[in-house]
Design a protein around this motif. Structure first.
Motif, PDB file in Angstrom:
ATOM      1  N   ILE A  52       0.856  -1.182   0.000  1.00  0.00           N
ATOM      2  CA  ILE A  52       0.000   0.000   0.000  1.00  0.00           C
ATOM      3  C   ILE A  52       0.894   1.235   0.000  1.00  0.00           C
ATOM      4  O   ILE A  52       1.631   1.479   0.954  1.00  0.00           O
ATOM      5  N   THR A  53       0.835   1.994  -1.057  1.00  0.00           N
ATOM      6  CA  THR A  53       1.639   3.206  -1.187  1.00  0.00           C
ATOM      7  C   THR A  53       0.946   4.369  -0.479  1.00  0.00           C
ATOM      8  O   THR A  53      -0.235   4.272  -0.114  1.00  0.00           O
ATOM      9  N   PRO A  54       1.644   5.490  -0.281  1.00  0.00           N
ATOM     10  CA  PRO A  54       0.976   6.659   0.310  1.00  0.00           C
ATOM     11  C   PRO A  54      -0.247   7.097  -0.498  1.00  0.00           C
ATOM     12  O   PRO A  54      -1.267   7.491   0.081  1.00  0.00           O
ATOM     13  N   SER A  66     -11.863   6.472   6.570  1.00  0.00           N
ATOM     14  CA  SER A  66     -10.866   6.367   7.645  1.00  0.00           C
ATOM     15  C   SER A  66      -9.754   7.374   7.373  1.00  0.00           C
ATOM     16  O   SER A  66      -9.916   8.289   6.560  1.00  0.00           O
ATOM     17  N   SER A  67      -8.622   7.196   8.041  1.00  0.00           N
ATOM     18  CA  SER A  67      -7.505   8.121   7.839  1.00  0.00           C
ATOM     19  C   SER A  67      -6.441   7.463   6.966  1.00  0.00           C
ATOM     20  O   SER A  67      -6.230   6.248   7.050  1.00  0.00           O
ATOM     21  N   PRO A  68      -5.755   8.244   6.138  1.00  0.00           N
ATOM     22  CA  PRO A  68      -4.672   7.665   5.330  1.00  0.00           C
ATOM     23  C   PRO A  68      -3.537   7.146   6.199  1.00  0.00           C
ATOM     24  O   PRO A  68      -2.857   6.192   5.828  1.00  0.00           O
ATOM     25  N   GLU A  69      -3.341   7.777   7.375  1.00  0.00           N
ATOM     26  CA  GLU A  69      -2.279   7.321   8.277  1.00  0.00           C
ATOM     27  C   GLU A  69      -2.522   5.886   8.736  1.00  0.00           C
ATOM     28  O   GLU A  69      -1.575   5.117   8.919  1.00  0.00           O
ATOM     29  N   PHE A  70      -3.788   5.533   8.927  1.00  0.00           N
ATOM     30  CA  PHE A  70      -4.114   4.176   9.370  1.00  0.00           C
ATOM     31  C   PHE A  70      -3.590   3.152   8.378  1.00  0.00           C
ATOM     32  O   PHE A  70      -2.903   2.192   8.752  1.00  0.00           O
ATOM     33  N   TRP A  71      -3.893   3.344   7.099  1.00  0.00           N
ATOM     34  CA  TRP A  71      -3.480   2.380   6.084  1.00  0.00           C
ATOM     35  C   TRP A  71      -1.973   2.425   5.848  1.00  0.00           C
ATOM     36  O   TRP A  71      -1.339   1.385   5.660  1.00  0.00           O
ATOM     37  N   TYR A  72      -1.421   3.627   5.880  1.00  0.00           N
ATOM     38  CA  TYR A  72       0.021   3.762   5.650  1.00  0.00           C
ATOM     39  C   TYR A  72       0.817   3.090   6.763  1.00  0.00           C
ATOM     40  O   TYR A  72       1.761   2.336   6.510  1.00  0.00           O
ATOM     41  N   HIS A  73       0.429   3.349   8.017  1.00  0.00           N
ATOM     42  CA  HIS A  73       1.146   2.749   9.145  1.00  0.00           C
ATOM     43  C   HIS A  73       0.897   1.245   9.223  1.00  0.00           C
ATOM     44  O   HIS A  73       1.775   0.486   9.651  1.00  0.00           O
ATOM     45  N   LEU A  74      -0.282   0.826   8.825  1.00  0.00           N
ATOM     46  CA  LEU A  74      -0.577  -0.604   8.807  1.00  0.00           C
ATOM     47  C   LEU A  74       0.395  -1.329   7.875  1.00  0.00           C
ATOM     48  O   LEU A  74       0.969  -2.367   8.234  1.00  0.00           O
ATOM     49  N   GLU A  75       0.600  -0.779   6.695  1.00  0.00           N
ATOM     50  CA  GLU A  75       1.526  -1.372   5.722  1.00  0.00           C
ATOM     51  C   GLU A  75       2.970  -1.277   6.204  1.00  0.00           C
ATOM     52  O   GLU A  75       3.729  -2.252   6.148  1.00  0.00           O
ATOM     53  N   THR A  76       3.343  -0.096   6.702  1.00  0.00           N
ATOM     54  CA  THR A  76       4.725   0.114   7.147  1.00  0.00           C
ATOM     55  C   THR A  76       5.080  -0.807   8.307  1.00  0.00           C
ATOM     56  O   THR A  76       6.152  -1.435   8.321  1.00  0.00           O
TER      57      THR A  76
END
Length: 201
Positions: A52-54, A66-76
């Motif tokens: 999942i990219t930014p 939801s928040s983009p941070e949720f998906w970004y941090h989930l992937e990271t």
């Protein structure tokens, strides 16, 4: 301080994505249409073959509210956990400690040791120079600090000291003759009078 507990298995973002789809009764094809992206991309994220990219984080956040941070941090966090499990090697930390404690590049430039890529080989080089194992070096430094009233001895100073000792062992000295001391002392004092001559001492 105890190490933070980690899950037995890192949670793939694709699993969370599938749960979100099931909660809304959406198919992967539905999500692809909402995102305006190929269905294959959604499928690859769901199976974990695509990260999942930014940009995708922002799109998923808009789609699910939801928040983009949720998906970004989930992937990271997922990828970081996988990397830690695959590469649980302390070689980087060991090399970092040696570079932090000693002027290794300067020592290599002077030909005192070789800068090996292997942490084991580098530690052997340093141990050979210091005359003690790397693990025993802190004990030696502590003893030297306790035996002097001067400033505490650093690892770098210990390296210079050991190098000087090695060079001294390679030298051959003549018999002691006190008659030679007086003219030699005068010569050394003369050289020490001018800054440009100190290097000759």
């Amino acid at each position: 301080m105890t190490e933070a507990l980690r899950p037995a298995r890192p949670v793939p973002p694709g699993r969370i994505l599938k749960q979100e789809l099931e909660a809304r009764d959406w198919s992967q094809k539905d999500l692809a249409a909402i995102l305006g992206r190929p269905e294959q991309m959604v499928s690859e994220i769901a199976t974990g073959t695509k990260q999942i990219t930014p940009e995708t984080s922002l799109a998923l956040a808009q789609a699910f509210g939801s928040s983009p941070e949720f998906w970004y941090h989930l992937e990271t966090n997922y990828r970081l956990e996988l990397a830690q499990r695959r590469g649980n090697d302390d070689a980087i930390a060991r090399r970092g400690q040696l570079y932090d404690a000693l002027p290794l590049r300067e020592m290599a430039r002077r030909g005192w040791l070789c800068l090996h890529e292997s942490a084991d080989d580098l530690e052997r080089e340093v141990s050979g120079l210091l005359g003690v194992s790397v693990s025993a070096a802190p004990v030696l430094v502590a003893r030297l600090r306790a035996s002097t009233t001067r400033e505490p001895l650093t690892y770098a100073q210990l390296a210079w000291l050991r190098r000087a000792e090695a060079l001294a062992r390679e030298q051959t000295a003549g018999n002691w003759d006190p008659e030679h001391l007086e003219p030699l002392a005068a010569e050394l004092l003369a050289l020490a009078c001018r800054v440009e001559d100190v290097a000759l001492v």
